[in-house]
Motif scaffolding. Structure first.
Motif, PDB file in Angstrom:
ATOM      1  N   ASP A 182      50.087  39.753  36.699  1.00  0.00           N
ATOM      2  CA  ASP A 182      48.678  39.538  37.039  1.00  0.00           C
ATOM      3  C   ASP A 182      48.169  40.746  37.805  1.00  0.00           C
ATOM      4  N   PRO A 183      47.445  41.674  37.153  1.00  0.00           N
ATOM      5  CA  PRO A 183      46.992  42.878  37.861  1.00  0.00           C
ATOM      6  C   PRO A 183      45.951  42.578  38.929  1.00  0.00           C
ATOM      7  N   GLY A 184      45.297  41.402  38.851  1.00  0.00           N
ATOM      8  CA  GLY A 184      44.287  41.063  39.852  1.00  0.00           C
ATOM      9  C   GLY A 184      44.890  40.827  41.218  1.00  0.00           C
ATOM     10  N   LEU A 185      46.079  40.246  41.270  1.00  0.00           N
ATOM     11  CA  LEU A 185      46.778  40.030  42.533  1.00  0.00           C
ATOM     12  C   LEU A 185      48.244  39.725  42.227  1.00  0.00           C
TER      13      LEU A 185
ATOM     14  N   LEU B 243      58.712  32.495  30.922  1.00  0.00           N
ATOM     15  CA  LEU B 243      57.321  32.838  31.229  1.00  0.00           C
ATOM     16  C   LEU B 243      56.686  31.687  31.989  1.00  0.00           C
ATOM     17  N   LEU B 244      56.154  31.969  33.183  1.00  0.00           N
ATOM     18  CA  LEU B 244      55.482  30.947  33.986  1.00  0.00           C
ATOM     19  C   LEU B 244      53.980  31.079  33.823  1.00  0.00           C
ATOM     20  N   THR B 245      53.330  29.999  33.389  1.00  0.00           N
ATOM     21  CA  THR B 245      51.888  29.987  33.170  1.00  0.00           C
ATOM     22  C   THR B 245      51.263  28.861  33.985  1.00  0.00           C
ATOM     23  N   GLY B 246      49.950  28.878  34.057  1.00  0.00           N
ATOM     24  CA  GLY B 246      49.228  27.841  34.773  1.00  0.00           C
ATOM     25  C   GLY B 246      47.934  28.379  35.338  1.00  0.00           C
ATOM     26  N   PRO B 247      47.043  27.503  35.755  1.00  0.00           N
ATOM     27  CA  PRO B 247      45.750  27.947  36.284  1.00  0.00           C
ATOM     28  C   PRO B 247      45.913  28.669  37.609  1.00  0.00           C
ATOM     29  N   PRO B 248      44.894  29.429  38.041  1.00  0.00           N
ATOM     30  CA  PRO B 248      44.963  30.111  39.339  1.00  0.00           C
ATOM     31  C   PRO B 248      45.179  29.111  40.466  1.00  0.00           C
ATOM     32  N   GLY B 249      46.000  29.511  41.427  1.00  0.00           N
ATOM     33  CA  GLY B 249      46.223  28.662  42.591  1.00  0.00           C
ATOM     34  C   GLY B 249      47.188  27.522  42.367  1.00  0.00           C
ATOM     35  N   SER B 250      47.953  27.543  41.264  1.00  0.00           N
ATOM     36  CA  SER B 250      48.891  26.454  40.993  1.00  0.00           C
ATOM     37  C   SER B 250      50.238  26.649  41.663  1.00  0.00           C
ATOM     38  N   GLY B 251      50.484  27.841  42.245  1.00  0.00           N
ATOM     39  CA  GLY B 251      51.724  28.058  42.991  1.00  0.00           C
ATOM     40  C   GLY B 251      52.821  28.731  42.203  1.00  0.00           C
TER      41      GLY B 251
ATOM     42  N   ARG C  32      41.128  35.950  48.098  1.00  0.00           N
ATOM     43  CA  ARG C  32      41.854  36.684  47.057  1.00  0.00           C
ATOM     44  C   ARG C  32      41.493  38.167  47.115  1.00  0.00           C
ATOM     45  N   THR C  33      40.217  38.467  47.297  1.00  0.00           N
ATOM     46  CA  THR C  33      39.780  39.857  47.416  1.00  0.00           C
ATOM     47  C   THR C  33      40.407  40.512  48.643  1.00  0.00           C
ATOM     48  N   GLN C  34      40.453  39.775  49.744  1.00  0.00           N
ATOM     49  CA  GLN C  34      41.050  40.301  50.971  1.00  0.00           C
ATOM     50  C   GLN C  34      42.530  40.624  50.764  1.00  0.00           C
TER      51      GLN C  34
END
Length: 656
Positions: A59-62, A26-34, A191-193
């Motif tokens: 991640d259903p958001g993106l 399982l890979l975790t971390g804050p948004p934008g960490s790669g 991110r929305t785009q």
């Protein structure tokens, strides 16, 4: 000499070694960490070694591949695109972009997809939720659902781990990796785009279909069937009789019990429809719908006051956008006064008054730097307890400005609470009281006595000034001193989009950074651009930005209609772009307004006209007018026609 190691290859090697010991990670971390980039590179390395790899994009958001609003399972195919890509095998429809709010359906979707995955390496790309109890619960639940044997945390070096103890409690091997230097959050706009582009790509082969709702079980959080407009453009999941997702679609219309939607061709008959809160907004982007509430009733002779379906009984919630600022009347025109100014691109907020804060996300309190209180009546200060509780922790002191006596009122609220366990995490406030031309200064720390500090002189009512804007105040009379405030940007800075596009530079946080440096007058700072090149602030400002005088915003409520009050407010509001002004009563209730120290709708309109403001937002209506609000608006319009009464999309669907 040793061969230089390409950026990220050390992380790839470490993750490959981990996969040899634990095939599910399982890979975790804050948004934008790669995380998604690292998964992509490791899959490429495995393919070069002749080994297949699966990824569960959670991640259903993106998601890294597949449609947003779903959990996606893919197998790495080196023949896809240039250099390989994920071949989508199956999805689990969630119909939401919110990993935290709908974490139970998300975890169950991961459980089902993980159970279908054949033997071999499986990388679970977790959502970047790293705040609050939701993130802690999600971490443990995802490990359990996916049967992961190890956990990776990818984050910038020296970034605190909010769930260090939770990771220890898992009893699994934990690998901590530094994020690549170039990794960064893409920003809300980009991110929305990307999310919208991914959704449009998924619908490329979609066809219009019609389904009878009688034949469908509808689950999730759907709007009422009789409010057909609320279904328009909602994202929907179509499930077969066994609960497997056949496809996802976008609702076109609900007519006569039949649902028309755009979806890829279905291989079976759908038996269940999943509807939550993902939808395409009127601007065309895929985002989050506000929770449905019954519409506020409009009067037949006032069609312009018909409100969006999601409006609450507190009436319209006006949201206005000025350059770099979004202003939202949080509780609508009938609720407790609370104006939220979001300084866009700065992750920072200002509040004017502290009425009922129930609609604000708790995490927003951490980003509030300054609060401007008109006076200490309960409906203007009652939300202080929310702010107080939300700021227990390691936060910088919040500045609070108001009339004489404010520090004592806040201190009294704080002293009513037992603070024996907060220690160094005690909430802290710097409180400033305007006494004519002097600004008294106090320090409040929970559990400690209030401390008076050195006052300072006030020049022309300016309470607060910093690079980019100032806040000015005047004192009005409500039977008690009341402050009206003006938010005054130094300059309005706009981006020349055609020049941005000509260079191929994607919008992102770097533009907010550029604007902040321009406001601060820092010309030689170097900005890193999306293509990796660097330019100074001076170069970019000359080429990309247009500057013009800033648009002022004025907030005034709870004051009697006296000549002195009018004169003082006119000096503050003259020429402002927007005036938020109370209009509590009709003109035929002028005696009631006089006795309670409030303004009539007529007085509100006359002040706006005399001040020659650009737009007027009347608010703080007496609740006696819930059923005849049209009369208030009509009375105001007779004196000032330019009203901004109806909000746009929900400003809290996605807090930065």
């Amino acid at each position: 000499m040793p061969t230089p190691i390409p950026p990220g290859s050390a992380n790839e090697t470490a993750l490959l070694d981990l996969l040899r010991r634990h095939p599910r990670v399982l890979l975790t971390g804050p948004p934008g960490s790669g995380k998604t980039t690292l998964v992509h590179r490791v899959a490429t390395r495995l393919a070069d070694q002749g080994q297949a790899c699966h990824c569960l994009a959670a991640d259903p958001g993106l998601p890294g591949f597949g449609p947003p609003g779903a959990i996606c399972l893919g197998r790495w195919d080196p023949r896809l695109d240039e250099g390989g890509g994920w071949r989508l095998e199956t999805i689990e429809a969630l119909a939401t972009l919110d990993s935290a709010r709908f974490r139970l359906p998300l975890v169950e979707a991961v459980r089902r997809l993980a159970a279908r995955t054949e033997a071999g390496p499986l990388l679970i790309d977790a959502p970047g939720v790293e705040r609050g109890i939701g993130g802690a619960e999600l971490l443990a639940a995802l490990v359990n659902a996916s049967h992961a044997g190890a956990v990776v945390r990818l984050a910038p070096e020296n970034a605190p781990d909010p769930y260090a103890q939770e990771r220890v409690a898992l009893g699994l091997e934990v690998l901590k990796l530094p994020a690549a230097p170039e990794a960064r959050h893409p920003g809300h706009q980009l991110r929305t785009q990307r999310r919208t582009e991914a959704w449009d790509t998924y619908l490329t082969e979609a066809v219009e279909q019609s389904l009878d709702l009688v034949d469908l079980a509808i689950v999730g959080t759907p709007p009422p069937h009789d409010v057909t407009a609320a279904w328009h453009r909602r994202q929907a999941g179509l499930l077969d009789a066994t609960g497997r997702t056949l496809a996802m679609g976008e609702v076109l219309a609900l007519e006569g019990g039949r649902l028309k939607l755009l979806a890829p061709p279905l291989g079976d008959t759908p038996r269940t429809l999943v509807i939550r809160d993902a939808m395409r907004h009127s601007e065309g982007h895929l985002g989050t719908a506000r929770p449905y509430r019954a519409p506020y009733p409009a009067t037949p002779d006032e069609p312009s006051l018909r409100l969006p379906l999601q409006e609450a009984v507190d009436g319209p919630r006006p949201t206005l956008r000025l350059d770099g600022v979004r202003a939202t009347l949080v509780n609508g025109v009938f609720g407790d006064p609370l104006l939220h100014l979001r300084l866009r691109h700065r992750k920072r907020s200002l509040l004017f008054d502290l009425g009922d804060p129930g609609r604000l996300p708790a995490r927003l309190a951490h980003q509030v730097s300054d609060v401007f209180i008109s006076h200490a009546h309960f409906d203007h200060i009652g939300g202080f307890l929310w702010l107080l509780r939300s700021r227990i922790g390691d936060y910088t002191p919040c500045r609070v400005y108001g009339p004489p006596g404010l520090a004592g009122h806040l201190d009294g609220l704080m002293r009513g609470i037992l603070w024996d366990r907060v220690e160094e995490k005690a909430p802290r406030f710097e409180v400033f009281e305007l006494h004519d031309e002097r600004l008294a200064h106090y320090r409040l720390v929970a559990g400690q006595p209030m401390k008076a500090l050195s006052p300072r002189e006030v020049d022309d009512g300016v309470l607060h000034v910093e690079p980019g804007f100032r806040v000015r105040a005047v004192t009005l009379d409500h039977g008690t001193p009341v402050l009206a405030f003006a938010f005054e940007p130094d300059v309005e800075v706009k981006v020349r989009k055609e020049r941005l596009d000509a260079h191929g530079w994607a919008p992102g946080p770097w533009l907010g950074e550029l604007k902040q440096h321009v406001h601060a007058g820092v010309d030689e700072t170097v900005i890193e651009l999306p293509d990796g090149s660097q330019r100074t602030v001076a170069e970019l400002a000359q080429h990309l930005l247009l500057s013009q005088p800033g648009k002022r915003l004025v907030y005034a409520t709870d004051f009697g209609d006296t000549p002195d009050n009018r004169e003082r407010l006119l000096r503050l509001a003259r020429g402002a772009e927007v005036l938020f002004c109370e209009a509590s009563f009709r003109e035929d209730q002028a005696e009631q307004a006089r006795r309670t120290g409030h303004l009539t709708a007529r007085g509100c309109g006359e002040i706006a006209a005399a001040a020659a403001v650009g737009q007027l937002v009347p608010f703080h209506f007496s609740r006696r007018h819930v059923d005849d609000v049209g009369e208030l608006y009509e009375e105001i319009r007779r004196h000032f026609p330019r009203l901004a009464a109806t909000p746009g999309s929900d400003p809290y669907s996605e807090v930065d």
